[in-house]
Every structure is written in C-alpha cells, then in structure tokens.
Write an enzyme that holds these catalytic residues in place. Structure first.
Site, PDB file in Angstrom:
ATOM      1  N   ASN A  10      18.391  12.308  -2.812  1.00 52.82           N
ATOM      2  CA  ASN A  10      18.533  10.898  -2.412  1.00 52.82           C
ATOM      3  C   ASN A  10      18.720  10.516  -0.771  1.00 52.82           C
ATOM      4  O   ASN A  10      18.054   9.834  -0.144  1.00 52.82           O
ATOM      5  CB  ASN A  10      19.451  10.183  -3.268  1.00 52.82           C
ATOM      6  N   THR A  38      -7.450 -28.199  19.762  1.00 52.50           N
ATOM      7  CA  THR A  38      -6.648 -28.298  18.886  1.00 52.50           C
ATOM      8  C   THR A  38      -7.364 -28.979  17.614  1.00 52.50           C
ATOM      9  O   THR A  38      -8.535 -29.733  17.753  1.00 52.50           O
ATOM     10  CB  THR A  38      -5.667 -29.500  19.351  1.00 52.50           C
ATOM     11  N   HIS A  39      -6.976 -28.635  16.158  1.00 54.44           N
ATOM     12  CA  HIS A  39      -7.453 -29.178  15.184  1.00 54.44           C
ATOM     13  C   HIS A  39      -9.133 -28.629  15.175  1.00 54.44           C
ATOM     14  O   HIS A  39      -9.880 -28.938  14.520  1.00 54.44           O
ATOM     15  CB  HIS A  39      -7.766 -30.606  14.865  1.00 54.44           C
ATOM     16  N   SER A  82     -27.378  -6.065   8.811  1.00 51.13           N
ATOM     17  CA  SER A  82     -27.655  -6.300   7.311  1.00 51.13           C
ATOM     18  C   SER A  82     -28.776  -5.453   6.679  1.00 51.13           C
ATOM     19  O   SER A  82     -29.774  -5.009   7.346  1.00 51.13           O
ATOM     20  CB  SER A  82     -27.995  -7.861   7.411  1.00 51.13           C
ATOM     21  N   LYS A 138     -29.692  -9.751  11.632  1.00 57.51           N
ATOM     22  CA  LYS A 138     -28.093  -9.877  11.729  1.00 57.51           C
ATOM     23  C   LYS A 138     -27.429  -8.844  12.447  1.00 57.51           C
ATOM     24  O   LYS A 138     -27.849  -7.685  12.593  1.00 57.51           O
ATOM     25  CB  LYS A 138     -27.667  -9.633  10.336  1.00 57.51           C
ATOM     26  N   ASN A 157     -23.639  -8.281  12.727  1.00 53.91           N
ATOM     27  CA  ASN A 157     -21.952  -8.890  12.152  1.00 53.91           C
ATOM     28  C   ASN A 157     -20.804  -8.463  12.764  1.00 53.91           C
ATOM     29  O   ASN A 157     -20.716  -7.313  13.142  1.00 53.91           O
ATOM     30  CB  ASN A 157     -22.006  -8.545  10.638  1.00 53.91           C
ATOM     31  N   GLU A 189     -13.642  -8.901  10.848  1.00 51.94           N
ATOM     32  CA  GLU A 189     -13.473  -9.283   9.442  1.00 51.94           C
ATOM     33  C   GLU A 189     -12.473  -8.476   8.648  1.00 51.94           C
ATOM     34  O   GLU A 189     -11.864  -8.840   7.942  1.00 51.94           O
ATOM     35  CB  GLU A 189     -14.906  -9.641   8.614  1.00 51.94           C
ATOM     36  N   TYR A 210      21.487   4.979  -5.468  1.00 49.29           N
ATOM     37  CA  TYR A 210      19.899   5.211  -5.640  1.00 49.29           C
ATOM     38  C   TYR A 210      19.223   4.885  -6.996  1.00 49.29           C
ATOM     39  O   TYR A 210      19.956   5.153  -8.012  1.00 49.29           O
ATOM     40  CB  TYR A 210      19.942   6.724  -5.411  1.00 49.29           C
ATOM     41  N   GLN A 262      11.161   5.244  -5.273  1.00 47.07           N
ATOM     42  CA  GLN A 262      10.044   6.091  -5.023  1.00 47.07           C
ATOM     43  C   GLN A 262       8.632   5.292  -4.659  1.00 47.07           C
ATOM     44  O   GLN A 262       7.737   5.614  -4.176  1.00 47.07           O
ATOM     45  CB  GLN A 262       9.755   6.905  -6.048  1.00 47.07           C
ATOM     46  N   LYS A 321       6.949   4.084  -0.827  1.00 51.43           N
ATOM     47  CA  LYS A 321       6.138   4.878  -0.079  1.00 51.43           C
ATOM     48  C   LYS A 321       4.695   4.182   0.177  1.00 51.43           C
ATOM     49  O   LYS A 321       4.229   4.199   1.389  1.00 51.43           O
ATOM     50  CB  LYS A 321       6.263   6.170  -0.353  1.00 51.43           C
TER      51      LYS A 321
HETATM   52  N1  ARG Z   1      11.108  11.197  -4.904  1.00 49.62           N
HETATM   53  C1  ARG Z   1      12.195  10.411  -4.943  1.00 49.62           C
HETATM   54  C2  ARG Z   1      11.770   9.144  -4.116  1.00 49.62           C
HETATM   55  O1  ARG Z   1      10.879   8.987  -3.439  1.00 49.62           O
HETATM   56  C3  ARG Z   1      13.412  11.161  -4.429  1.00 49.62           C
HETATM   57  C4  ARG Z   1      14.057  11.930  -5.308  1.00 49.62           C
HETATM   58  C5  ARG Z   1      15.191  11.259  -6.122  1.00 49.62           C
HETATM   59  N2  ARG Z   1      15.063  11.424  -7.377  1.00 49.62           N
HETATM   60  C6  ARG Z   1      16.148  11.470  -8.257  1.00 49.62           C
HETATM   61  N3  ARG Z   1      15.972  11.519  -9.403  1.00 49.62           N
HETATM   62  N4  ARG Z   1      17.366  11.150  -7.585  1.00 49.62           N
HETATM   63  O2  ARG Z   1      12.761   8.342  -4.029  1.00 49.62           O
END
Ligand code: ARG
Length: 464
Positions: free
Chosen positions: A115, A160-161, A282, A288, A290, A295, A322, A327, A330
């Site tokens: 953690n 503007t606009h 294209s 074309k 582009n 975009e 925690y 998790q 990420k």
């Molecule tokens: N892989 C977990 C995370 O990305 C961290 C591990 C913590 N897991 C746990 N069972 N306390 O947050």
C-alpha cells in the site's frame, strides 16, 4: 494441491488456490509493470535504510540491491516473465528477487506494505512525467514565440462568435496560445510540490513497529518530505486527480488550437498550410490533404476528460484507508499522461512549421468590415458619443453590405453622408494595418506590442 505448491504470498492463511478467473480479474501486472523502474528504485532505498537502521544485515541489503539491478536488466532485455498469479509489479519483482538471491529477498518486505509501496511508485513515476511534460510545454512555447515574431505584422481577422470582429496580428494569436501553455506549465509546477511527498513507511495503513528512518529514504528518493499521516498517505490519490485535472485542461487548450487549425486549413478559409509530413490523404479522394494530427489531438482530449471523471468517481466512495479500488487509478492515469505527452509533442513539432497564407488572412479581414470599430472610435475622438458613433457606423456598414463594398472602398462623400465629422484622414483608420497598429498598449495587438511580448516570453523561457 498442497499450500506449498501454490504460488502467492499468502498461502499460509488459505486452504484452496485462487479461482483462475479471480486471478486474472485481480491482476494488474500487465499494466503496472510500467512502474518497474520506480518500484526497484524504491526497494533499493528501503533496503539501504533497513540496513542502516539495523533491521536487516548489510550483506542482505547488498544482495537485494545487486539482485534488483539484475532484475531491472532482465526486464529491459525483455527476458522477465510477468506472472498474473503474482498480481502486480511488486510481487512479480519480489518473487523473482527471492528466486535469484534466496533468504535475503524475503526480508525486503519488512516494515512496508504494497500500500505504501504503490503510492510511492506512482508518485516517483508521475514526478518524471511532469518534468517531461513541462519540457515539452516549453519547447512548444518556444516554437509559438518564434512563429509570433515571424508573423507579428501579418494581419488576420480576429473573431468573436466566429464572425469577423476586428483585425489582429497573427503573431498576437500565436501568443494567445502561448499564454494558455504558460498557465498549463504553472499548474503542473504547482502540483508537483504535492506529488513529491513520500508515503514509504506508512506500511499498510498505521505505520510500522520497526525503528525506521523515513527521512533517509525520503532523501535517497529525492522527495520533498515524508507524508505526515499514514492513513492519508496510503489512500490519497489527490496527486493523480490533480495531474489528470491539469492534463484535462491542457488538452482542452490543445483541442481549441486543433479546432482552429482545422478551420484554417480548410479551403473555406485557406489561412494556413501544414507541411505534408504532418498530414494524411484520403484512400478515395485524390485531392485530399487532411489535418488528422489536429483532429486526433481534439479526439484524444475526450479520453483525458474521461480519465478525470474516472478518477474522481473512483475516489468518491472510498473510506479510509487503502482499498483495492485504488488499483483502478493506473490505467486512466497512464492513458491521460500518454495522450497529453503525445499531443504536445505532435503540436510542438507541427505548429511552428505551419505557413501563413498572408493574402488570404488579409483578404478575410477586409471582407468582414473589421475596421468598423475603428471608425466608431474615430468619431468619438471628434466629439461624437460612443453610442451615437456605433449607430452611425452601423448604418454605414448596412450600406456597405447592400453595395457589397468595405468601408475603406467607399468615397469620402459616401462616408460623410453618415456623419459630418468624417474627414479625409478617416482612411488612415480604415486600413487594416492602421487598425492593428492603433491598439498600441500593453496586451494589445499592435505589432510592436507583439514584439515586446516576444522579448518578454524569451526572457521568461531563458530564465527557466
Ligand atoms: N496493486 C495494488 C494497487 O495498484 C497494490 C497492492 C495492494 N493490495 C492489497 N491487497 N493491499 O493499488
């Protein structure tokens, strides 16, 4: 299967193996392996500290360091086998370490938890990402400033606009983009202070019973300070939310620029050309060319905005401390960082290389009665109240619309029919060049003001 045959770190407490689907469902190694460098760096600092505090032997710390460095090399060589049964980056690396160095590897996890480990890894990673993005922002800013100088005297319609409003310098427009990027940089620099705090030592949630030295790991890892509350430290993801929030706003800026690039490369305006290497064709229409890069930047903005929403929602229901929900932070965080970094890189390369079709921007400003406000200001300087001047010029414009002629194309007699205050010198204020040059104060569009801002921006960029 006996508990000894089963993989995993907690076979002691369990009487059966983890369900196969649950193993896959809970695994994060396929994406959090991206944190391997930070994870190894954090573990080496932790081992150093444990040895210095007498919690593990110096020989163990040395073996841990050598083992972890060898693992980093394995990962970089693509030889490391990531096992989803070992859940995440932390346990994959720790298991491999024990495989390589035996007993000492099993001592590494003393006085820490995944953690505090994951919170530390992500902060280390994000700190690097922020530095990389700030460098890209500055490269992009530099390109815009150069372009602003090159096009300081170039007249284009200001809108503007999305209706032609008043003429502006193309360089002034580029410096408006520069200002957005300066704020983006300031936001990242400010939030970096809060990213750069060290959770390590908070352990699972309450701290640890070992006499550790958090100041030492903090210094070795280059953090500003150790976090002050272990419960907060393992559960806080504000740093991720702040980053993605800054990224979302930065992408909003890039998306607005993208929108203008799309408008300006369209034959509807023909204001600019982008080099062929930044455009695509294209598969069916041979003519074309582009603006796909612009975009896609506009499109990628959507996923960064989505990532912000994901993270805010991820955190809103979590009690201290925690929870495994964390998790899920990420993928949106990585995705937002990638999108912003790639978009900035694309624009920093492409935008300074654009060419302005100066006759087109000039003609477009000519067509829209862009100097109508200048004529009103002229009448005010001759004693007419602004509201009356507005009415007079409105009538002159209506006449011009009916005739299909700009104010500057009317004769003096025609103009004087609208106000006796109009004299021959009126034509000086009706030219586009005269109009932009007249807005000659700090922050205005006059070319010499644009050049002054270019100088100031260069000084700022040089100061670092
Ligand atoms: N892989 C977990 C995370 O990305 C961290 C591990 C913590 N897991 C746990 N069972 N306390 O947050």
């Amino acid at each position: 299967m006996s508990s000894k045959d089963r993989k995993g770190m907690w076979t002691g407490r369990f009487s059966e193996a983890t369900d196969e689907f649950v193993t896959a469902f809970t695994a994060s190694a396929h994406y959090d392996q991206r944190l391997y460098r930070q994870d190894i760096r954090g573990s080496i600092a932790h081992a150093h500290m444990l040895a210095d505090c007498g919690v593990i032997s110096r020989a163990d710390a040395k073996a841990i360091k050598t083992g972890l460095e060898a693992i980093a090399a394995e990962i970089e060589a693509g030889e490391f086998v990531w096992d989803p049964a070992l859940e995440d980056v932390h346990m994959n690396i720790e298991a491999r370490l024990t495989e390589r160095i035996g007993e000492a590897g099993k001592r590494l996890h003393t006085a820490r938890s995944r953690n505090d480990q994951i919170a530390t890894d992500v902060r280390l990673w994000l700190r690097e990402v922020i530095d990389e993005i700030i460098a890209l922002l500055r490269r992009f800013q530099t390109g815009l400033v150069d372009l602003a100088e090159r096009e300081a005297d170039t007249v284009m319609p200001g809108f503007t606009h999305l209706q032609v409003a008043q003429p502006v310098s193309f360089g002034h427009h580029m410096l408006a983009w520069y200002e957005m990027l300066v704020r983006d940089e300031q936001r990242l620099a400010d939030m970096r202070l809060r990213v750069n705090q060290m959770p390590l030592g908070s352990a699972a949630l309450a701290g640890t019973t070992f006499a550790i030295d958090r100041a030492q790991t903090c210094a070795e890892l280059g953090f500003e300070a150790p976090t002050r509350n272990s419960l907060d430290a393992v559960s806080d993801r504000d740093f991720a939310i702040e980053f993605v929030s800054a990224a979302a706003l930065s992408m909003t800026h890039l998306s607005r620029m993208a929108e203008e690039l799309v408008l300006w490369t369209s034959t509807l305006t023909g204001f600019i050309d982008l080099p062929d290497r930044f455009c695509t064709g294209s598969s069916i229409m041979p003519q074309k060319k582009n603006p796909d890069v612009a975009e896609l930047v506009r499109g990628k903005t959507a996923r960064v905005h989505g990532a912000l929403h994901t993270l805010l929602t991820l955190m809103k229901g979590q009690p201290l401390a925690y929870n495994r929900d964390n998790q899920e932070d990420k993928e949106p965080l990585f995705d937002a960082a990638d999108a912003l970094r790639d978009s900035l890189r694309a624009f920093a390369d492409m935008i300074p290389a654009l060419t302005v079709n100066r006759e087109r921007t000039y003609a477009a400003a000519r067509e829209g009665f862009a100097t109508a406000t200048d004529l009103a200001d002229y009448l005010v300087r001759r004693g007419v109240a602004f509201r009356d001047a507005h009415e007079i010029v409105g009538q002159a414009v209506a006449f011009g619309v009916a005739q299909g002629r700009d104010l500057a194309a009317m004769s003096l007699a025609e103009l004087q029919a609208f106000s006796a205050h109009i004299e021959a010198d009126v034509f000086e204020v009706l030219t586009l060049e005269g109009s932009i040059a007249a807005r000659d104060h700090f922050g205005g569009t006059a070319p010499n003001q644009v050049r002054a801002q270019v100088t100031a921006a260069r000084e700022r960029l040089k100061a670092g």
